[in-house]
Design an enzyme around this catalytic site. Structure first.
Site, mmCIF file in Angstrom:
data_model
loop_
_atom_site.group_PDB
_atom_site.id
_atom_site.type_symbol
_atom_site.label_atom_id
_atom_site.label_comp_id
_atom_site.label_asym_id
_atom_site.label_seq_id
_atom_site.Cartn_x
_atom_site.Cartn_y
_atom_site.Cartn_z
ATOM 1 N N ASN A 98 -9.798 14.241 26.305
ATOM 2 C CA ASN A 98 -9.906 15.120 25.132
ATOM 3 C C ASN A 98 -9.240 16.483 25.346
ATOM 4 O OD1 ASN A 98 -11.657 16.168 26.971
ATOM 5 N ND2 ASN A 98 -13.447 16.183 25.653
ATOM 6 N N LYS A 99 -8.653 16.718 26.508
ATOM 7 C CA LYS A 99 -8.092 18.041 26.799
ATOM 8 C C LYS A 99 -6.709 18.194 26.158
ATOM 9 C CE LYS A 99 -11.789 19.203 28.732
ATOM 10 N NZ LYS A 99 -12.333 19.104 30.065
ATOM 11 N N ILE A 100 -6.099 19.368 26.313
ATOM 12 C CA ILE A 100 -4.863 19.652 25.564
ATOM 13 C C ILE A 100 -3.731 18.710 25.979
ATOM 14 C CG2 ILE A 100 -4.057 21.550 27.062
ATOM 15 C CD1 ILE A 100 -3.438 22.888 24.125
#
Ligand SMILES: *Cc1c(COP(=O)(O)O)cnc(C)c1O
Length: 388
Positions: free
Chosen positions: A190-192
Site C-alpha cells: 500500500n506504500k507509494i
C-alpha cells in the site's frame, strides 16, 4: 455491490515484469542477485547525500536492525512517536526494550518536540538515558526535523527516521530518510511504491549498513563453513521483489505528483466545508508526497463516523487515523508524555482513497459522498435550530 474504491492500491509502471524476466533468465530467484544491488543503487541515487542503503524484507525488519545496530538491548528505553502504525513500535518490544511514547503536535501530526524534551529530561531524572528516538513522517508529512534533531543532538541520543510513508517527501529541500542516524523505508503493497513487500535501511554511516547486511543474512562470519559469533536474521529482500522495486523506482516521481494532485482535488472539493480540515504542509519548508490525503472533522454536529460509515456503505475504502500506541492494549503501561493531540486526531481523523491509480471518476464519487453526507448532517441540525 459497487466496485470497490481502494485506499492505496499497488500501481505498476510496466517495467517491473521486464526486471523479473531478467532475474528468471539469469536464475537469480533467490535472496541474492544483481537486482537487489541495482535497487539499492537506485535508492541511493534518489536519496542523495551520500546515503548507503540495504534492501530488506520489510520496513519492520529494517527498524529492528536499526535498533540492534544502535545497541538497544533488553531493559533499555526507546522513545517513539505514539501516533503511528504498530510497525514503528513492535521492534522495540522484539529487543525486550521499553517504548516511551510521545504525543503529536497539531501542525504535522508528528512527534511534538516539546514533549520529546519533557520526556528526555524526565527519563534522565529517573537515571535512564533513552537509547534512540523513533520519529515518523505520517502520511508523507515531514515531522519538525530541525527542532527534533536539535533536541536529539543536545542530549546525544541517536535518531531513527521512520520514513516508511514518506519516500519522496522533503524537509527544507532535503529528502526524508536522510536526516536520521539511521532511516527506514517500506515497500509494502500500500506504500507509494511497492516491491509487494519489502523495506530498506538507510544511513550515511557505511559501517551501519554493512552491519545491517551482515545481520540480515544470518550473521555469517567469514569462514568456509557456517560460523556464527552473533545472532543473525533472515531479513534480506529477494531478488524478485527487488526487481519489482527497480521498475517502481522509474515511476516514483510520477507517483508523487499523482498523490499530490489527489490532495489538491480533495482540498478544492472540501473548501466550502470549514468543518473538514486537511493535513496540509504548514509552510514551504515542508514538501509532502501526500501518500494518503487525511483530514479531521472539527465539529460538534458532523462526526468523523458519519463520513466514514457513508463511504463504507458505498464500498469506498477509508480508515480512521492511526490509533496511538499508548492506547493500544499491547502497550498498556508504557510511559507516555503529552496531552491529547494524538487521541483527538484518532477520534476525528479519516484517511481517504489516495492511490496514484485512482481515477477522476473515483475521486468524484468519494467527494460526492462526503459532500452530500456533510451537507445533509449540517443542514438537519440547522433546520432543528430554526424550529426551536
Ligand atoms: C508501513 C509502515 C511500517 C512498516 O513497514 P512494513 O514494510 O509493512 O513492515 C512502519 N512504519 C510506518 C509508519 C508504516 O507506515
Amino acid at each position: 455491490m459497487k466496485p470497490k474504491i481502494w485506499l492505496s492500491a499497488p500501481h505498476m509502471g510496466g517495467k517491473e515484469l521486464q526486471y523479473i524476466q531478467n532475474a528468471f533468465a539469469a536464475n537469480w530467484v533467490a535472496p541474492v542477485g544483481p537486482n537487489i544491488e541495482l535497487f539499492e543503487q537506485k535508492l541511493q541515487t534518489y536519496l542523495g547525500h551520500n546515503m548507503h542503503v540495504s534492501a530488506v524484507s520489510s520496513g519492520t525488519a529494517a527498524l529492528h536492525l536499526a535498533l540492534i545496530i544502535l545497541g538497544v538491548k533488553a531493559g533499555d528505553e526507546v522513545i517513539c512517536q505514539s501516533l503511528t502504525f504498530s510497525g514503528s513500535a513492535n521492534p522495540i518490544a522484539y529487543q525486550g526494550a521499553t517504548p516511551i511514547f510521545i504525543d503529536s503536535e497539531e501542525n504535522t501530526w508528528n512527534m511534538s518536540p516539546e514533549y520529546l524534551e519533557v520526556a528526555i529530561k524526565d527519563r534522565l531524572s529517573k537515571g535512564k538515558k533513552p537509547k534512540a528516538i523513533i520519529v515518523v513522517h505520517l502520511y508523507g508529512m515531514p515531522a519538525q526535523m530541525d527542532a527534533i534533531m536539535d533536541i536529539a543532538r543536545t542530549y546525544d541520543i541517536p535518531v531513527i527516521e521512520d520514513a516508511a510513508e514518506a519516500l519522496g517527501s522533503r524537509y527544507k529541500g532535503r529528502q526524508l530518510g536522510t536526516f536520521g542516524d539511521i532511516s527506514i523505508l517500506s515497500f509494502n503493497g500500500n506504500k507509494i511504491i511497492t516491491t509487494s513487500g519489502g523495506g530498506a535501511i538507510v544511513s550515511a554511516n557505511e559501517a551501519y549498513i554493512k552491519q545491517a547486511k551482515f545481520l540480515a543474512t544470518q550473521a555469517q562470519d567469514p569462514a568456509p563453513h557456517y560460523q556464527h559469533s552473533q545472532i543473525g536474521y533472515n531479513y534480506r529482500l529477494s531478488n524478485i521483489a527487488a526487481s519489482i522495486g527497480c521498475g517502481q523506482m522509474e515511476v516514483l516521481t510520477d507517483r508523487i505528483l499523482q498523490r499530490r494532485s489527489n490532495f489538491e482535488y480533495y482540498k478544492n472539493a472540501f473548501a466550502a466545508i470549514k468543518e473538514i480540515q486537511l493535513l496540509e504542509e504548514p509552510d514551504e519548508d515542508y514538501y509532502s508526497n501526500h501518500w494518503l490525503t487525511t483530514f479531521i472533522v472539527d465539529s460538534d454536529i458532523l462526526m468523523r463516523e458519519d463520513l466514514r460509515l457513508a463511504l463504507i456503505g458505498q464500498n469506498i475504502d477509508c480508515r480512521p487515523v492511526w490509533k496511538p500506541m499508548h492506547l493500544q492494549p499491547v502497550f498498556a503501561g508504557a510511559p507516555y508524555y503529552g496531552a491529547d493531540v494524538s487521541e483527538k486526531l484518532f477520534k476525528n481523523g479519516l484517511c481517504l482513497p489516495s492511490g496514484s491509480n485512482i481515477s477522476d471518476a473515483e475521486l468524484h464519487t468519494v467527494t460526492s459522498v462526503i459532500l452530500h453526507t456533510a451537507t445533509a448532517v449540517l443542514q438537519a441540525e440547522s433546520t432543528k435550530m430554526y424550529a426551536l
